[in-house]
Design a protein around this motif. Structure first.
Motif, PDB file in Angstrom:
ATOM      1  N   ILE A 121       0.993  -1.139   0.057  1.00 18.41           N
ATOM      2  CA  ILE A 121       0.080   0.014   0.086  1.00 18.41           C
ATOM      3  C   ILE A 121       1.113   1.281   0.008  1.00 18.41           C
ATOM      4  O   ILE A 121       0.674   2.150  -0.814  1.00 18.41           O
ATOM      5  N   MET A 122       1.721   1.264   0.805  1.00 17.68           N
ATOM      6  CA  MET A 122       2.961   2.390   0.898  1.00 17.68           C
ATOM      7  C   MET A 122       3.447   2.686  -0.387  1.00 17.68           C
ATOM      8  O   MET A 122       3.785   3.859  -1.048  1.00 17.68           O
ATOM      9  N   MET A 123       3.713   1.521  -1.140  1.00 15.17           N
ATOM     10  CA  MET A 123       4.383   1.471  -2.299  1.00 15.17           C
ATOM     11  C   MET A 123       3.359   2.242  -3.365  1.00 15.17           C
ATOM     12  O   MET A 123       4.028   2.923  -4.221  1.00 15.17           O
ATOM     13  N   ASN A 124       2.162   2.065  -3.324  1.00 19.43           N
ATOM     14  CA  ASN A 124       1.190   2.680  -4.256  1.00 19.43           C
ATOM     15  C   ASN A 124       1.115   4.173  -3.975  1.00 19.43           C
ATOM     16  O   ASN A 124       1.271   4.803  -4.779  1.00 19.43           O
ATOM     17  N   TYR A 125       1.327   4.389  -2.773  1.00 23.13           N
ATOM     18  CA  TYR A 125       1.158   5.763  -2.432  1.00 23.13           C
ATOM     19  C   TYR A 125       2.413   6.551  -3.034  1.00 23.13           C
ATOM     20  O   TYR A 125       2.328   7.696  -3.426  1.00 23.13           O
ATOM     21  N   SER A 126       3.657   6.033  -2.789  1.00 22.85           N
ATOM     22  CA  SER A 126       5.007   6.596  -3.280  1.00 22.85           C
ATOM     23  C   SER A 126       4.761   6.439  -4.588  1.00 22.85           C
ATOM     24  O   SER A 126       5.208   7.764  -5.401  1.00 22.85           O
ATOM     25  N   TYR A 127       4.585   5.553  -5.486  1.00 22.31           N
ATOM     26  CA  TYR A 127       4.483   5.721  -6.948  1.00 22.31           C
ATOM     27  C   TYR A 127       3.557   6.549  -7.469  1.00 22.31           C
ATOM     28  O   TYR A 127       3.661   7.281  -8.361  1.00 22.31           O
ATOM     29  N   PHE A 128       2.129   6.259  -7.190  1.00 22.44           N
ATOM     30  CA  PHE A 128       1.117   6.972  -7.715  1.00 22.44           C
ATOM     31  C   PHE A 128       0.777   8.257  -7.233  1.00 22.44           C
ATOM     32  O   PHE A 128       0.074   9.164  -8.024  1.00 22.44           O
TER      33      PHE A 128
END
Length: 331
Positions: free
Chosen positions: A266-273
């Motif tokens: 989920i945090m990777m989604n926030y970082s990328y998107f």
């Protein structure tokens, strides 16, 4: 057994030390070179011999392609395809060494997004992101841009661009490659093994794309839907505060290992998107956390420790320099 079940075995092996052996008719995990922290997917040829799928090309003489005169497949293309169809099986590696933890997490993330970002006609807006994730997945698996830059996704098919600039479905190229290999003399066991590998290669292409075989994490975690990119983006655009609450939940100190895994996704989604293209969004999150002392720092630290398309320099002009200066040992 589908590749989803083998992939599930791999994931369970990451969270369990005393896991039983893979149950499959002719595939098993072996330990190469006595490396106990690494297990690779391997094919039984007969009772006396086996071969790891990443070394499938050892079953035939690769020099046979130097004499090839094929109307579609050039020698250079054949070599690239053999390498692609070898290293792509690294997606099933079980490598538990701590130094591989970041690579493992990225591979899980990329595979999950590529296989779940199903095309939806004109409404589908993440085509380039899906291809970007595919290329990064292949990079993590050991392939260079001389190969993965030739790949595109069209109508949920993996297409390869040849030397002559023509594009072909990977399934067609797998057939052509094996047709040429099978023209050569070999014993019955080797021929049978190559026949199985050909089928596995086609199934793996489908698995990577989420075509007919889509793997989903089998965890009872109510935050899990936010690990999928489309769901995350829709939620962030329609109810940003709800997503920020989920982000705060991602640093819960009492999470199980599998819950922490989902939180990282989920945090990777926030970082990328969100943050990669609009780092100033971090200030909204800071304001959202103003009544929760220490929470913003913990989430910011967790995001930076993931090192996923953002670092401290990403936030240079966002007005959070004070918080960044307090984070020691984080780049």
């Amino acid at each position: 057994m589908s590749f989803s079940k083998i992939y599930d075995y791999k994931l369970r092996a990451f969270f369990n030390e005393r896991i039983s052996d893979l149950s499959h008719e002719y595939l098993f995990y072996s330990y190469p070179d006595q490396e106990q922290n690494l297990r690779i997917l391997t094919l039984n040829i007969n009772e006396q011999s086996h071969i790891s799928l990443v070394r499938w090309h050892d079953l035939f003489d690769r020099s046979l392609f130097t004499k090839m005169d094929h109307p579609i497949l050039s020698v250079a293309d054949a070599e690239r395809l053999i390498r692609l169809l070898s290293l792509i099986f690294n997606v099933f590696d079980i490598h538990k060494d701590i130094t591989y933890s970041q690579k493992n997490l990225c591979c899980f993330y990329y595979q999950y997004q590529v296989s779940h970002l199903a095309e939806k006609g004109n409404e589908f807006s993440l085509t380039q992101d899906r291809l970007f994730f595919l290329h990064h997945l292949l990079f993590e698996l050991g392939l260079g841009d001389d190969i993965y830059d030739r790949l595109t996704i069209e109508n949920n098919k993996m297409m390869y661009r040849m030397e002559d600039a023509q594009q072909y479905d990977m399934h067609i190229l797998i057939d052509i490659l094996h047709e040429h290999i099978n023209k050569n003399e070999m014993d019955i066991d080797t021929r049978a093994a190559l026949g199985k590998i050909k089928i596995l290669q086609g199934q793996l292409v489908n698995f990577i794309l989420g075509s007919h075989d889509v793997y989903d994490f089998p965890y009872d975690d109510f935050n899990k839907p936010f690990a999928e990119a489309t769901m995350f983006i829709h939620a962030y655009n329609s109810n940003k505060n709800r997503v920020l609450e989920v982000l705060i939940d991602c640093i819960n100190e009492h999470q199980s290992p599998t819950e922490q895994f989902i939180s990282n996704m989920i945090m990777m989604n926030y970082s990328y998107f969100v943050l990669k293209s609009n780092p100033s969004e971090i200030t909204y999150f800071k304001c959202f956390c103003k009544k929760k002392p220490g929470v913003f720092m913990k989430v910011l630290s967790a995001l930076l420790e993931l090192r996923f398309f953002i670092d401290k320099s990403s936030f240079t002009n966002t007005g959070i320099n004070y918080y960044l200066s307090r984070l020691k040992g984080v780049k």
